[in-house]
Scaffold this active site. Structure first.
Site, PDB file in Angstrom:
ATOM      1  N   GLU A  69       0.882  -0.945   0.016  1.00 53.08           N
ATOM      2  CA  GLU A  69      -0.450   0.236   0.130  1.00 53.08           C
ATOM      3  C   GLU A  69       0.721   1.315   0.598  1.00 53.08           C
ATOM      4  O   GLU A  69       1.727   1.261   0.581  1.00 53.08           O
ATOM      5  CB  GLU A  69      -1.059   0.235   1.506  1.00 53.08           C
ATOM      6  CG  GLU A  69      -1.578   1.652   1.248  1.00 53.08           C
ATOM      7  CD  GLU A  69      -2.483   1.062   2.044  1.00 53.08           C
ATOM      8  OE1 GLU A  69      -2.500   0.614   3.114  1.00 53.08           O
ATOM      9  OE2 GLU A  69      -3.509   2.429   2.858  1.00 53.08           O
TER      10      GLU A  69
ATOM     11  N   ARG B 279       5.128 -13.007   9.647  1.00 59.33           N
ATOM     12  CA  ARG B 279       5.819 -11.729   9.012  1.00 59.33           C
ATOM     13  C   ARG B 279       8.198 -11.749   9.980  1.00 59.33           C
ATOM     14  O   ARG B 279       7.743 -12.780   9.815  1.00 59.33           O
ATOM     15  CB  ARG B 279       5.519 -10.314   8.646  1.00 59.33           C
ATOM     16  CG  ARG B 279       5.044 -10.804  10.736  1.00 59.33           C
ATOM     17  CD  ARG B 279       3.506  -9.796  10.546  1.00 59.33           C
ATOM     18  NE  ARG B 279       4.270  -8.000  10.949  1.00 59.33           N
ATOM     19  CZ  ARG B 279       3.711  -7.437  10.531  1.00 59.33           C
ATOM     20  NH1 ARG B 279       2.655  -7.312   9.110  1.00 59.33           N
ATOM     21  NH2 ARG B 279       4.246  -6.053   9.444  1.00 59.33           N
TER      22      ARG B 279
ATOM     23  N   LYS C 273       5.071   0.216   8.914  1.00 61.09           N
ATOM     24  CA  LYS C 273       5.041   1.603   8.466  1.00 61.09           C
ATOM     25  C   LYS C 273       3.763   2.413   9.528  1.00 61.09           C
ATOM     26  O   LYS C 273       4.580   3.818   8.889  1.00 61.09           O
ATOM     27  CB  LYS C 273       3.826   1.805   7.217  1.00 61.09           C
ATOM     28  CG  LYS C 273       5.049   1.213   5.931  1.00 61.09           C
ATOM     29  CD  LYS C 273       3.993   0.542   4.189  1.00 61.09           C
ATOM     30  CE  LYS C 273       2.751  -0.267   4.637  1.00 61.09           C
ATOM     31  NZ  LYS C 273       2.787   0.022   3.242  1.00 61.09           N
TER      32      LYS C 273
HETATM   33  P1  ATP Z   1       3.005  -2.415   7.589  1.00 53.75           P
HETATM   34  O1  ATP Z   1       2.546  -3.688   8.504  1.00 53.75           O
HETATM   35  O2  ATP Z   1       4.332  -2.329   8.334  1.00 53.75           O
HETATM   36  O3  ATP Z   1       2.079  -1.653   7.754  1.00 53.75           O
HETATM   37  P2  ATP Z   1       1.706  -3.365   5.229  1.00 53.75           P
HETATM   38  O4  ATP Z   1       1.692  -5.441   5.173  1.00 53.75           O
HETATM   39  O5  ATP Z   1       0.141  -3.046   6.197  1.00 53.75           O
HETATM   40  O6  ATP Z   1       3.144  -3.024   6.770  1.00 53.75           O
HETATM   41  P3  ATP Z   1       1.555  -3.951   2.850  1.00 53.75           P
HETATM   42  O7  ATP Z   1       1.886  -2.994   2.163  1.00 53.75           O
HETATM   43  O8  ATP Z   1       0.158  -4.103   2.706  1.00 53.75           O
HETATM   44  O9  ATP Z   1       2.316  -3.278   4.409  1.00 53.75           O
HETATM   45  O10 ATP Z   1       2.623  -4.644   3.006  1.00 53.75           O
HETATM   46  C1  ATP Z   1       2.485  -5.208   1.396  1.00 53.75           C
HETATM   47  C2  ATP Z   1       3.017  -6.929   1.449  1.00 53.75           C
HETATM   48  O11 ATP Z   1       4.599  -6.626   2.237  1.00 53.75           O
HETATM   49  C3  ATP Z   1       2.178  -6.888   2.327  1.00 53.75           C
HETATM   50  O12 ATP Z   1       1.748  -8.651   0.928  1.00 53.75           O
HETATM   51  C4  ATP Z   1       3.106  -8.222   3.251  1.00 53.75           C
HETATM   52  O13 ATP Z   1       2.391  -9.200   3.628  1.00 53.75           O
HETATM   53  C5  ATP Z   1       3.969  -7.894   3.361  1.00 53.75           C
HETATM   54  N1  ATP Z   1       4.667  -7.428   4.202  1.00 53.75           N
HETATM   55  C6  ATP Z   1       4.944  -6.563   5.129  1.00 53.75           C
HETATM   56  N2  ATP Z   1       4.967  -7.092   6.617  1.00 53.75           N
HETATM   57  C7  ATP Z   1       6.219  -7.133   5.851  1.00 53.75           C
HETATM   58  C8  ATP Z   1       6.614  -8.020   7.477  1.00 53.75           C
HETATM   59  N3  ATP Z   1       7.419  -7.855   8.351  1.00 53.75           N
HETATM   60  N4  ATP Z   1       7.654  -8.981   6.523  1.00 53.75           N
HETATM   61  C9  ATP Z   1       6.919  -9.887   6.078  1.00 53.75           C
HETATM   62  N5  ATP Z   1       6.403  -9.065   4.852  1.00 53.75           N
HETATM   63  C10 ATP Z   1       5.740  -8.207   5.023  1.00 53.75           C
HETATM   64 MG    MG Z   2      -1.140  -3.907   5.110  1.00 55.63          MG
END
Ligand code: ATP
Ligand code: MG
Length: 565
Positions: free
Chosen positions: A35, A260, A270
């Site tokens: 995102e 994760r 984020k």
């Molecule tokens: P955050 O929790 O940091 O805001 P998010 O999951 O909301 O992260 P996205 O932009 O939706 O962020 O993530 C894009 C992709 O990266 C998704 O497929 C998510 O599963 C993966 N991802 C995000 N954080 C991690 C992590 N800590 N380890 C592995 N994969 C991750």
């Molecule tokens: Mg997300």
């Protein structure tokens, strides 16, 4: 012979292998779906390596898709930064530069399909009421009073929602599933909200926005994704995503969840990283202390080191915290092979070699990289006045201190043996200069004919030819291993490390570093790996970041109980 190392197997590959065997899929098509509401962090790098790595190894494809369904938090700056980071990591989505916001039209059409099937309805309950009607984990929810509206009425109301006839928040479109389902996500989840918000790509074209849950699985389907890989928290969403796809009867990707990445002494969220940026607690998303890809890049980490790290941690189903030293080890290993050695003095102490001619300058050959013969040698100037590291001298040394002290002799790397004859102090009693003598018989740092030995070899920089630089040294961003686990009511930022940045203003570098360019990486002998700052390094204002120390300092710090200070 095929020399390509075989990728390590893991449970995701096992599932894919099974699908290819049993014919569920005939190819592999993945995607990385961030995102654009912040910069990517090292957790995302894990996901990028997994998704693009699978596509590479199975000769399939991996899309880059901005999952941009939330107009309030998304921005083109973030989308652009994400692309730059994925490219820097070494991956290419070719022409598959996709956006969930490009599917708003299709998603709307598909919502109408569900309304027509009688499995989606327009609901007038407020946000609070929806929550109240939802029930709890132990208590079934209650049907919305609007649940049994006719298809005609729903079609009419949904079209008018889209046309902007109703105020924000006054109506929603919901899937009609089961208000008593033990999985709360299946209790008539929201599909659309009315929100008059400007979207960074679609502008004001829409006043209704799809929820993430409604958009995500369908976006994968539209793109022909076969394996929709996400983190564990989406496991409970899978029945809902399956339900939507089955109701629509469209291409149905397989969702696979993995754990994760959590990294010690930092946060990978984020939302929290944004809080640090907005609160001015760091210098920006790419501050070299940040666990972001752009922060690590600026710090001097390499894509190769991050790839190796992703490989070592692998993918699994259980959540855990990976220790920062593992990542640093990968960086060190990579830089050891690639970074040229140079000499730099961070905290200079003037040394005058009294028996060396005043105007003489000689040059010594120095090895650029003992790990890589092809890197060759360079000339390092030597003269009567040199800089030594202040820490390498002690007036009253304890028994284990083998470096320079009054009356003692040491080797200057590549140059000569010198002996400290006199200590010069200022009025305050601080040491400001050492007066030494050198032995011409030790030219090149060789052992003299009498065979006498010294216990230390020190780095140095010739004062007349030295160039000045600013050097930034970094500690961990947080002082504790798991900053996210704070008690209710405690500020998670309380454990930020006040000493995470130390700026050394007047370091002295050997003149060959005049050829450094932004992002060039070096080993400063005995001090660590350093990278010319990609933003602040300019001719005449040289700024280097310490990427990592030469050895793992952690074991020592942890065993001496100093880790948290
Ligand atoms: P955050 O929790 O940091 O805001 P998010 O999951 O909301 O992260 P996205 O932009 O939706 O962020 O993530 C894009 C992709 O990266 C998704 O497929 C998510 O599963 C993966 N991802 C995000 N954080 C991690 C992590 N800590 N380890 C592995 N994969 C991750
Ligand atoms: Mg997300």
């Amino acid at each position: 012979m095929d020399e390509t190392p075989k990728p390590k197997s893991n449970f995701v590959r096992d599932i894919i292998d099974e699908h290819l065997r049993n014919g569920r899929f005939t190819k592999v098509h993945t995607r990385f779906p961030p995102e654009p509401n912040g910069y990517l962090h090292i957790g995302h790098a894990k996901s990028i390596h997994l998704n693009f790595g699978l596509a590479r190894d199975y000769k399939g494809l991996c899309n880059l898709r901005m999952d941009d369904t939330n107009p309030e938090t998304e921005d083109m700056e973030y989308a652009n930064a994400i692309k730059e980071d994925v490219r820097w990591l070494g991956f290419d989505w070719e022409d598959r530069d996709y956006y969930a916001s490009d599917y708003y039209g299709k998603l709307y059409e598909w919502a109408v399909v569900l309304v027509k099937k009688g499995v989606a309805y327009v609901c007038d309950l407020s946000v609070e009421q929806v929550r109240e009607y939802r029930g709890t984990v132990t208590k079934a929810g209650k049907d919305s009073p609007f649940r049994n509206r006719s298809v005609e009425e729903n079609l009419d109301l949904f079209a008018r929602m889209r046309a902007g006839e109703f105020p924000d928040g006054s109506k929603t479109l919901r899937a009609k599933i089961d208000m008593a389902n033990p999985n709360m996500l299946l209790r008539d989840p929201l599909m659309y909200r009315i929100r008059r918000e400007h979207h960074y790509r679609t502008g004001d074209a829409w006043c209704i926005y799809p929820t993430y849950d409604w958009a995500h699985g369908q976006s994968d389907s539209i793109e022909g994704v076969t394996h929709s890989i996400c983190t564990l928290e989406f496991e409970v969403h899978r029945p809902l995503y399956d339900w939507f796809l089955d109701q629509l009867g469209v291409h149905h990707p397989q969702q696979i969840e993995f754990a994760r990445l959590n990294l010690s002494h930092t946060v990978l969220s984020k939302r929290r990283l944004l809080e640090l940026v907005e609160g001015g607690l760091v210098g920006g998303w790419d501050d070299p202390r940040m666990p972001t890809i752009s922060g690590f890049r600026r710090r001097g980490f390499t894509p190769e080191a991050i790839a190796n790290f992703a490989d070592i941690i692998g993918v699994a189903k259980d959540n855990s915290i990976v220790d920062m030293p593992l990542l640093e080890m990968c960086v060190r290993e990579n830089l050891n092979k690639t970074a040229p050695r140079v000499m730099a003095v961070l905290r200079p102490l003037k040394v005058v070699i009294t028996n060396y001619p005043e105007s003489k300058v000689e040059e010594f050959d120095a090895v650029n990289n003992p790990e890589d013969e092809s890197a060759g040698t360079r000339k390092v100037p030597f003269s009567r006045e040199i800089w030594l590291e202040r820490d390498d001298f002690m007036e009253n040394p304890p028994s284990k201190f083998y470096r320079l002290s009054p009356g003692r002799e040491i080797r200057l790397r590549y140059a000569y043996f010198i002996k400290c004859e006199e200590v010069v102090k200022n009025a305050a009693g601080n040491v400001v200069e050492l007066r030494c003598t050198y032995d011409p018989a030790t030219r090149g740092g060789d052992t003299p004919p009498d065979g006498r030995k010294v216990k230390a070899t020190l780095h140095w920089v010739s004062a007349g030819q030295a160039i000045d630089a600013e050097v930034r040294l970094y500690g961990t961003l947080f002082t504790v291993r798991d900053p996210s686990s704070v008690a209710e009511g405690v500020d998670w930022k309380a454990t930020l490390n006040p000493k995470s940045l130390e700026v050394v203003k007047s370091a002295k570098l050997e003149p060959s570093l005049a050829g450094a360019v932004p992002e060039s990486r070096w080993q400063f002998e005995r001090l660590g790996y350093f990278c010319a700052d990609r933003r602040d390094f300019k001719p005449g204002a040289l700024v280097f970041n310490r990427t990592v120390t030469l050895r793992d300092e952690w074991a020592r710090l942890i065993s001496s109980g100093r880790e948290n200070k």
